[in-house]
Design an enzyme around this catalytic site. Structure first.
Site, PDB file in Angstrom:
ATOM      1  N   GLY A   6       3.344  -4.410  23.690  1.00  0.00           N
ATOM      2  CA  GLY A   6       3.795  -4.519  22.300  1.00  0.00           C
ATOM      3  C   GLY A   6       4.818  -5.620  22.069  1.00  0.00           C
ATOM      4  O   GLY A   6       5.442  -5.691  21.010  1.00  0.00           O
ATOM      5  N   LYS A  27      13.614 -21.159  13.365  1.00  0.00           N
ATOM      6  CA  LYS A  27      15.001 -20.739  13.645  1.00  0.00           C
ATOM      7  C   LYS A  27      15.869 -21.959  13.989  1.00  0.00           C
ATOM      8  O   LYS A  27      17.026 -22.046  13.568  1.00  0.00           O
ATOM      9  CB  LYS A  27      15.009 -19.717  14.778  1.00  0.00           C
ATOM     10  CG  LYS A  27      14.370 -18.395  14.349  1.00  0.00           C
ATOM     11  CD  LYS A  27      14.064 -17.518  15.548  1.00  0.00           C
ATOM     12  CE  LYS A  27      13.477 -16.186  15.104  1.00  0.00           C
ATOM     13  NZ  LYS A  27      12.954 -15.395  16.238  1.00  0.00           N
ATOM     14  N   GLU A  57       2.298 -10.191  19.341  1.00  0.00           N
ATOM     15  CA  GLU A  57       1.445  -9.790  18.214  1.00  0.00           C
ATOM     16  C   GLU A  57      -0.023 -10.006  18.590  1.00  0.00           C
ATOM     17  O   GLU A  57      -0.328 -10.748  19.531  1.00  0.00           O
ATOM     18  CB  GLU A  57       1.744 -10.683  17.001  1.00  0.00           C
ATOM     19  CG  GLU A  57       3.204 -10.776  16.665  1.00  0.00           C
ATOM     20  CD  GLU A  57       3.536 -10.082  15.368  1.00  0.00           C
ATOM     21  OE1 GLU A  57       2.610  -9.825  14.584  1.00  0.00           O
ATOM     22  OE2 GLU A  57       4.729  -9.804  15.159  1.00  0.00           O
ATOM     23  N   LYS A  92      12.631 -16.014   8.181  1.00  0.00           N
ATOM     24  CA  LYS A  92      12.926 -17.324   8.792  1.00  0.00           C
ATOM     25  C   LYS A  92      11.972 -18.399   8.305  1.00  0.00           C
ATOM     26  O   LYS A  92      12.370 -19.531   8.063  1.00  0.00           O
ATOM     27  CB  LYS A  92      12.890 -17.227  10.315  1.00  0.00           C
ATOM     28  CG  LYS A  92      11.517 -16.860  10.874  1.00  0.00           C
ATOM     29  CD  LYS A  92      11.586 -16.006  12.099  1.00  0.00           C
ATOM     30  CE  LYS A  92      11.213 -14.599  11.720  1.00  0.00           C
ATOM     31  NZ  LYS A  92      11.160 -13.641  12.780  1.00  0.00           N
ATOM     32  N   GLY A 148      13.241  -6.395  16.446  1.00  0.00           N
ATOM     33  CA  GLY A 148      13.136  -4.941  16.401  1.00  0.00           C
ATOM     34  C   GLY A 148      13.656  -4.434  15.062  1.00  0.00           C
ATOM     35  O   GLY A 148      14.544  -5.053  14.463  1.00  0.00           O
ATOM     36  N   ARG A 151       0.844  -1.205   0.000  1.00  0.00           N
ATOM     37  CA  ARG A 151       0.000   0.000   0.000  1.00  0.00           C
ATOM     38  C   ARG A 151       0.877   1.252   0.000  1.00  0.00           C
ATOM     39  O   ARG A 151       1.199   1.791   1.068  1.00  0.00           O
ATOM     40  CB  ARG A 151      -0.883  -0.018   1.249  1.00  0.00           C
ATOM     41  CG  ARG A 151      -1.749  -1.279   1.347  1.00  0.00           C
ATOM     42  CD  ARG A 151      -2.180  -1.537   2.784  1.00  0.00           C
ATOM     43  NE  ARG A 151      -1.041  -1.723   3.671  1.00  0.00           N
ATOM     44  CZ  ARG A 151      -1.129  -1.828   4.993  1.00  0.00           C
ATOM     45  NH1 ARG A 151      -2.292  -1.738   5.582  1.00  0.00           N
ATOM     46  NH2 ARG A 151      -0.049  -2.004   5.730  1.00  0.00           N
ATOM     47  N   ILE A 210      21.975 -10.333  16.285  1.00  0.00           N
ATOM     48  CA  ILE A 210      23.112 -11.127  16.771  1.00  0.00           C
ATOM     49  C   ILE A 210      23.831 -11.840  15.626  1.00  0.00           C
ATOM     50  O   ILE A 210      23.203 -12.604  14.893  1.00  0.00           O
ATOM     51  CB  ILE A 210      22.646 -12.193  17.801  1.00  0.00           C
ATOM     52  CG1 ILE A 210      21.838 -11.538  18.911  1.00  0.00           C
ATOM     53  CG2 ILE A 210      23.830 -12.949  18.367  1.00  0.00           C
ATOM     54  CD1 ILE A 210      21.146 -12.532  19.841  1.00  0.00           C
ATOM     55  N   GLU A 246      21.303 -13.622   7.509  1.00  0.00           N
ATOM     56  CA  GLU A 246      21.693 -13.467   8.920  1.00  0.00           C
ATOM     57  C   GLU A 246      20.534 -12.997   9.803  1.00  0.00           C
ATOM     58  O   GLU A 246      20.380 -13.434  10.946  1.00  0.00           O
ATOM     59  CB  GLU A 246      22.844 -12.451   9.015  1.00  0.00           C
ATOM     60  CG  GLU A 246      23.357 -12.189  10.410  1.00  0.00           C
ATOM     61  CD  GLU A 246      24.053 -13.408  11.016  1.00  0.00           C
ATOM     62  OE1 GLU A 246      25.094 -13.807  10.493  1.00  0.00           O
ATOM     63  OE2 GLU A 246      23.523 -13.959  12.005  1.00  0.00           O
TER      64      GLU A 246
HETATM   65  N1  LIG Z   1      10.189  -7.226  13.021  1.00  0.00           N
HETATM   66  C1  LIG Z   1      11.224  -7.863  13.533  1.00  0.00           C
HETATM   67  O1  LIG Z   1      11.641  -7.571  14.650  1.00  0.00           O
HETATM   68  C2  LIG Z   1      11.911  -8.946  12.750  1.00  0.00           C
HETATM   69  C3  LIG Z   1      13.052  -9.585  13.288  1.00  0.00           C
HETATM   70  C4  LIG Z   1      13.703 -10.562  12.547  1.00  0.00           C
HETATM   71  C5  LIG Z   1      13.215 -10.922  11.307  1.00  0.00           C
HETATM   72  N2  LIG Z   1      12.081 -10.307  10.828  1.00  0.00           N
HETATM   73  C6  LIG Z   1      11.577 -10.730   9.523  1.00  0.00           C
HETATM   74  O2  LIG Z   1      11.615  -9.624   8.645  1.00  0.00           O
HETATM   75  C7  LIG Z   1      10.542  -9.710   7.733  1.00  0.00           C
HETATM   76  C8  LIG Z   1       9.729  -8.425   7.787  1.00  0.00           C
HETATM   77  O3  LIG Z   1       9.240  -8.206   9.076  1.00  0.00           O
HETATM   78  P1  LIG Z   1       8.555  -6.807   9.481  1.00  0.00           P
HETATM   79  O4  LIG Z   1       8.338  -6.892  10.953  1.00  0.00           O
HETATM   80  O5  LIG Z   1       9.327  -5.686   8.935  1.00  0.00           O
HETATM   81  O6  LIG Z   1       7.147  -6.949   8.732  1.00  0.00           O
HETATM   82  P2  LIG Z   1       6.072  -5.803   8.494  1.00  0.00           P
HETATM   83  O7  LIG Z   1       6.292  -4.656   9.428  1.00  0.00           O
HETATM   84  O8  LIG Z   1       4.747  -6.464   8.481  1.00  0.00           O
HETATM   85  O9  LIG Z   1       6.392  -5.285   7.015  1.00  0.00           O
HETATM   86  C9  LIG Z   1       6.144  -6.034   5.866  1.00  0.00           C
HETATM   87  C10 LIG Z   1       6.325  -5.134   4.656  1.00  0.00           C
HETATM   88  O10 LIG Z   1       6.183  -5.932   3.485  1.00  0.00           O
HETATM   89  C11 LIG Z   1       5.236  -5.309   2.623  1.00  0.00           C
HETATM   90  N3  LIG Z   1       4.544  -6.359   1.888  1.00  0.00           N
HETATM   91  C12 LIG Z   1       3.816  -7.366   2.375  1.00  0.00           C
HETATM   92  N4  LIG Z   1       3.354  -8.147   1.381  1.00  0.00           N
HETATM   93  C13 LIG Z   1       3.804  -7.602   0.244  1.00  0.00           C
HETATM   94  C14 LIG Z   1       3.653  -7.935  -1.125  1.00  0.00           C
HETATM   95  N5  LIG Z   1       2.947  -8.999  -1.508  1.00  0.00           N
HETATM   96  N6  LIG Z   1       4.272  -7.160  -2.032  1.00  0.00           N
HETATM   97  C15 LIG Z   1       4.980  -6.084  -1.652  1.00  0.00           C
HETATM   98  N7  LIG Z   1       5.157  -5.725  -0.373  1.00  0.00           N
HETATM   99  C16 LIG Z   1       4.570  -6.463   0.555  1.00  0.00           C
HETATM  100  C17 LIG Z   1       4.309  -4.507   3.504  1.00  0.00           C
HETATM  101  O11 LIG Z   1       3.706  -3.478   2.757  1.00  0.00           O
HETATM  102  P3  LIG Z   1       2.731  -2.409   3.439  1.00  0.00           P
HETATM  103  O12 LIG Z   1       3.595  -1.602   4.355  1.00  0.00           O
HETATM  104  O13 LIG Z   1       2.193  -1.598   2.329  1.00  0.00           O
HETATM  105  O14 LIG Z   1       1.710  -3.224   4.161  1.00  0.00           O
HETATM  106  C18 LIG Z   1       5.306  -4.010   4.555  1.00  0.00           C
HETATM  107  O15 LIG Z   1       5.929  -2.834   4.139  1.00  0.00           O
HETATM  108  C19 LIG Z   1       9.766 -10.981   8.114  1.00  0.00           C
HETATM  109  O16 LIG Z   1      10.233 -12.065   7.352  1.00  0.00           O
HETATM  110  C20 LIG Z   1      10.135 -11.179   9.559  1.00  0.00           C
HETATM  111  O17 LIG Z   1      10.040 -12.532   9.955  1.00  0.00           O
HETATM  112  C21 LIG Z   1      11.427  -9.333  11.508  1.00  0.00           C
END
Ligand SMILES: NC(=O)c1ccc[n+]([C@@H]2O[C@H](COP(=O)([O-])OP(=O)(O)OC[C@H]3O[C@@H](n4cnc5c(N)ncnc54)[C@H](OP(=O)(O)O)[C@@H]3O)[C@@H](O)[C@H]2O)c1
Length: 430
Positions: free
Chosen positions: A184, A202, A187, A102, A304, A46, A133, A126
C-alpha cells in the site's frame, strides 16, 4: 460568539481525518483560536460512499457549499480542476483557503495569491509538502529574516520506500515497486511518484518560498527512479553510500555576483553517514541551509491521513486566529524573481562505474577525457583483472553539461566495455 464556518472539500484519506479531528478536538480548538469553529458542510463526489459522515453535512454540490455563507474553505480534493476554480472563487469572495494540494500550488500559486491579495483573504498550504512536517511555515515565517542558500530533502515516501527496499535486500527496481504496491505504499498508477512529478511539485513550492521567487513545476529538472538498477545500488554500497531521490533547491552566485537558482529532482548517491541516508521507508526529511541559522533538518511522516490532517488543522487554526483578530498571514513573496538555471548549468558531481579493458594505460586514457572537459577527478578505484577489470571514478563538482558530455565520450571509448552505473553524488565533497 458566532462560530467560524468551515467548508471541507473532500473526505478521502486526508479529509476524513480533518473532519474527525475537528469534531474530537472542538473544545481545544475553540480555546486555542478564541472562537468556536463549525464544520458547515463536506463536499464529496459520491455522498453514498460516506455512511460515517452525518448526512446533513454531506453534499455533492461543491459549488453551492463554496458559495454559501462560510468563512473558510479547506480543500483536500486534489488535482487541478475543479480545485483551482473553486479556490479562486472562494478567495475572490474573501474566504480564506487551506489546501493540501501540491499539484495545484506548484502550478497556480501566483493566481491564487493574487486572488487572496485582492480580497484580503489568507492562503495556507503547509500540508502540500512533506505531510505532517512543519516546513513551509519555518520557510515563510521563522526564516524570513535569514538568507536561505539550499534546501535538500527526501519529499516522496513511495520512492524512498522503494529505494530503501532495494538497498536493504538487493532487489531490482521492478521487484521493489511490486512490494511497495502490495504493502500500500505505491498507488495503482505510481507514475506521479516514481517519475518524480510529485517531488518536482514539492521542490517548486519549496524553492518559491526559500528564494522569494515564483517557481513552477515546469522550472524543475526532473528524473525519477525507474532507471535506478541493482548495479547502481551495489556501486553506491561499495563506496559507503546509498541512493535517495532528492529534491534540491540551490542558490548559485556567478563570479560577477549575479544570483540564480537551480531546482532539481533526481536520484543521487549520498554518504551512509549523511543524516538523510538513515531516513527510511515512507518518512520524509528536509535539510535547510541558511546564512545565519546554519543547517536545519526537518523530519517526520510525509504522508498519511492523520499526519497530513495535522498540518491542515495547524493551518486552519492560523487562518481562524487571523479572522478573529482581523489580521492576515503572509502573502506571496516573489520579489527576488531570481532566474532559474537549467540543469546543464547546475554544478553537480558524478559517480561513474565502468567495465574496462585490462590493459596498461586505461586509467590515464579515461582520465584524459575528464580533463579535456574540465572535470576534475576526486577519487578513482581500479580493480579486478581480465573481464572483471573495472574503474570507478567520482568527480569534483562541475557543470552538469560537462559531466554528461564526459560520460558520453567515455562510453564510446574502445577501452570501455560497459558503463555500469552513472549517478549524481550529493553530500560532502570528497
Ligand atoms: N493522502 C496523503 O497522504 C496526502 C499527503 C499530503 C497531501 N495530500 C493531498 O491531499 C489531497 C487529498 O488527498 P487524499 O489522499 O485525501 O485524496 P482522496 O483519498 O482521493 O480523497 C479525495 C476526496 O475528494 C473528493 N472529491 C474528488 N473530486 C471531487 C469533486 N469534483 N467535488 C467534490 N469532491 C471531490 C472525493 O470524493 P469521494 O470520496 O466521493 O470520491 C474524496 O472524498 C490531495 O491534494 C493530495 O495531494 C495527500
Amino acid at each position: 460568539m458566532k462560530p467560524l464556518k468551515v467548508a471541507l472539500l473532500g473526505c478521502g484519506n486526508v479529509g476524513s481525518e480533518v473532519a474527525r479531528l475537528l469534531v474530537e478536538q472542538a473544545d481545544d480548538l475553540t480555546a486555542r483560536i478564541g472562537n468556536p469553529v463549525q464544520l458547515a458542510g463536506i463536499a464529496v463526489r459520491r455522498p453514498n460512499k460516506h455512511p460515517d459522515v452525518p448526512a446533513e453535512l454531506l453534499t455533492a454540490d461543491v459549488w453551492s457549499l463554496v458559495n454559501s455563507d462560510i468563512d473558510m474553505v479547506v480543500e483536500v480534493i486534489g488535482g487541478i480542476e475543479p480545485a483551482r476554480s473553486l479556490l479562486l472563487a472562494a478567495l475572490r469572495s474573501g474566504k480564506s483557503v487551506v489546501s493540501a494540494n501540491k499539484a495545484l500550488l506548484a502550478e497556480h500559486a501566483g493566481e491564487l495569491f493574487a486572488a487572496a491579495d485582492g480580497s484580503g483573504a489568507d492562503l495556507y498550504f503547509e500540508a502540500a509538502v512533506a505531510g505532517a512536517i512543519p516546513l513551509l511555515r519555518p520557510l515563510r515565517e521563522s526564516l524570513a529574516g535569514d538568507r536561505i542558500t539550499r534546501v535538500m530533502g527526501i519529499v516522496n515516501g513511495t520512492t524512498n520506500f522503494i529505494l530503501s527496499a532495494m538497498d536493504e535486500t538487493g532487489a531490482g527496481y521492478a521487484e521493489a515497486l511490486e512490494e511497495a504496491s502490495r504493502l500500500g505504499y505505491a498507488e495503482a498508477d505510481p507514475t506521479a511518484d516514481v517519475d518524480g512529478y510529485d517531488a518536482a511539485s514539492k521542490a517548486a513550492i519549496l524553492a518559491s518560498l526559500a528564494f522569494h521567487t515564483r517557481v513552477t513545476a515546469a522550472n524543475v529538472y526532473r528524473e525519477g527512479i525507474s532507471a535506478v538498477t541493482a548495479a547502481d545500488i551495489a556501486a553506491a554500497r561499495a563506496l559507503g553510500r546509498t541512493i535517495k531521490l532528492l529534491a534540491i533547491c540551490e542558490r548559485a552566485v556567478d563570479d560577477d555576483g549575479t544570483e540564480s537558482i537551480t531546482v532539481r529532482v533526481h536520484p543521487a548517491m549520498i554518504p551512509r553517514s549523511h543524516p538523510l541516508a538513515s531516513v527510511g521507508g515512507a518518512f520524509n526529511a528536509v535539510f535547510v541551509e541558511a546564512d545565519a541559522a546554519g543547517q536545519l533538518m526537518f523530519y517526520g511522516q510525509g504522508a498519511g491521513g492523520a499526519p497530513t490532517a495535522s498540518a491542515v488543522l495547524g493551518d486552519l487554526v492560523a487562518v481562524a486566529r487571523n479572522l478573529v483578530v482581523g489580521g492576515r498571514g503572509p502573502g506571496e513573496s516573489a520579489y527576488a524573481a531570481l532566474p532559474v538555471r537549467p540543469i546543464s548549468r547546475a554544478n553537480t558531481r558524478y559517480h561513474v562505474s565502468l567495465d574496462v579493458a585490462d590493459r596498461a594505460g586505461v586509467l590515464s586514457t579515461v582520465a584524459s577525457v575528464f580533463a579535456m572537459h574540465d572535470v576534475s577527478i576526486a577519487a578513482v578505484r581500479q580493480q579486478g583483472r581480465g573481464t572483471d577489470a573495472s574503474l570507478v571514478i567520482v568527480t569534483h563538482s562541475a557543470p552538469d553539461a560537462a559531466l554528461r558530455s564526459t560520460v558520453d565520450k567515455v562510453a564510446g571509448m574502445s577501452v570501455v566495455r560497459d558503463v555500469v552505473s552513472v549517478m549524481r553524488v550529493e553530500g560532502e565533497e570528497l
